[in-house]
Write an enzyme that holds these catalytic residues in place. Structure first.
Site, short mmCIF file in Angstrom:
data_model
loop_
_atom_site.label_atom_id
_atom_site.label_comp_id
_atom_site.label_asym_id
_atom_site.label_seq_id
_atom_site.Cartn_x
_atom_site.Cartn_y
_atom_site.Cartn_z
N GLY A 88 42.31 68.71 52.79
CA GLY A 88 43.56 68.34 52.12
C GLY A 88 43.36 67.37 50.98
O GLY A 88 44.28 66.63 50.62
N GLY A 89 42.14 67.38 50.40
CA GLY A 89 41.89 66.54 49.22
C GLY A 89 42.06 65.06 49.47
O GLY A 89 42.32 64.29 48.55
N SER A 170 36.46 71.01 53.61
CA SER A 170 36.87 70.46 52.32
C SER A 170 36.71 68.93 52.30
O SER A 170 35.60 68.43 52.39
CB SER A 170 38.30 70.90 51.99
OG SER A 170 38.60 70.64 50.63
N ALA A 171 37.81 68.16 52.24
CA ALA A 171 37.68 66.70 52.31
C ALA A 171 36.99 66.30 53.62
O ALA A 171 36.21 65.35 53.66
CB ALA A 171 39.05 66.04 52.21
#
Length: 333
Positions: A88-89, A170-171
């Site tokens: 989720g960045g 991702s993150a």
């Protein structure tokens, strides 16, 4: 919904300056609005074959992790432990989002493992290194379970603390990398917990110099460059650049990874993911330096393809890759 305000100019009404996937809005006066709904509205596939529960691992920040285990394991032996740290960045996402939950059901069932899915503080309210610190605390929580006189038997009755794998999406893949650097080979500070390997799923790395694919890749990518740039702008420490050591593993002031010893690492990325070049460079450099690292690229796949559609053929193939990575390590111990 949650809304927080920061002191700022009150002479004109605040206007929106940043927005992420419809669930986070940042305003000109510093105030922030968050939705309590996920950005992915998909049905939750809970068929009862996997049990789960939530546990607080950091009472100071009221952070929880979600535990999963097969309802009827295939074996009477204790099960490996597999962390799944959501993406989720660094700005959005939660262990409670349906896409995260569905993937954890799949992992628990397919890997026959105890899955630990921790939340972490999000930016911009909590910029880096908050998320990395919370990932660290989530693993230290497991150590407390292994050493506590009154542990949570829901975990300890079935979990093998000597066979732990740390994975992130991702993150979360960025967090997994930073934990690998922090714990080092053998994860001695976690005894009797032993991390055996790391799985980075489309790890979120950055840098001030754009890669070829970031600059020239598809503009309609699920994770497009404009969104990548926004996530970094909202999550890196104020005044810092994307060459920050937590963001760019090969930045000018990052630790020299050649000198560090790591447990085995699996790096996975989609061929249409704008983050592809950074993941590939990471794997190639570490391999050149003699680290045990495997790189797998899924042709034509977007960022996060495995949680967006866990039943697709590429997602099924990825599960087999993860399974083999774990089995090869366990069988070599």
């Amino acid at each position: 919904m949650s809304h927080t305000t920061a002191p700022g100019n009150t002479s004109s009404p605040p206007h929106e300056v940043d927005e992420c996937r419809g669930v986070l809005r940042v305003y000109s006066d510093g105030s922030i609005w968050r939705s309590n709904k996920p950005s992915f509205q998909v049905p939750i596939h809970d068929d009862g074959s996997v049990l789960w529960k939530d546990v607080v691992f950091d009472s100071k920040h009221n952070l929880q992790l979600r535990l999963y285990k097969p309802a009827s394991p295939y074996t009477s032996s204790k099960l490996p432990i597999f962390y799944y740290i959501h993406g989720g960045g660094f700005c959005i996402g939660s262990r409670t989002w349906p896409n995260c939950q569905n993937y954890c059901y799949k992992l628990a069932s397919e890997l026959q493992a105890v899955i630990i899915s921790p939340d972490y503080r999000l930016a911009p309210e909590n910029r880096l290194p908050a998320a990395i610190e919370d990932g660290y605390k989530a693993v230290k929580w497991l150590q407390s379970q292994a050493t506590d006189e009154v542990p949570d038997e829901w975990v300890t009755d079935v979990a093998d603390f000597s066979r732990v794998f740390i994975s992130g999406d991702s993150a979360g893949g960025n967090i997994a990398h930073n934990l690998a650097v922090r714990f080092g080979f053998g994860s001695l500070e976690l005894e009797p917990v032993r991390v055996r390997g790391y799985v980075y799923l489309a790890p979120f790395f950055g840098g001030t110099v754009l890669t070829k694919f970031e600059a020239e890749g598809p503009k309609d990518a699920f994770l497009n460059f404009e969104l990548i740039d926004r996530f970094w702008r909202l999550s890196i420490p104020v005044g810092e650049s994307t060459d920050h050591p937590l963001v760019n593993p090969f930045g000018p002031i990052s630790p020299n990874l050649e000198e560090l010893e790591f447990d085995p690492i699996l790096v996975v990325v989609g061929g249409s993911d704008l983050l592809k070049d950074r993941a590939k460079e990471y794997a190639e450099k570490l391999k050149k330096w003699g680290k045990k690292i495997e790189y797998v690229e899924f042709e034509g796949q977007q960022h996060g393809f495995f949680t967006i559609n866990p039943d697709s053929e590429p997602s099924k193939k990825l599960m087999l890759v993860i399974k083999k990575f774990i089995a090869d390590i366990i069988n070599s111990v």
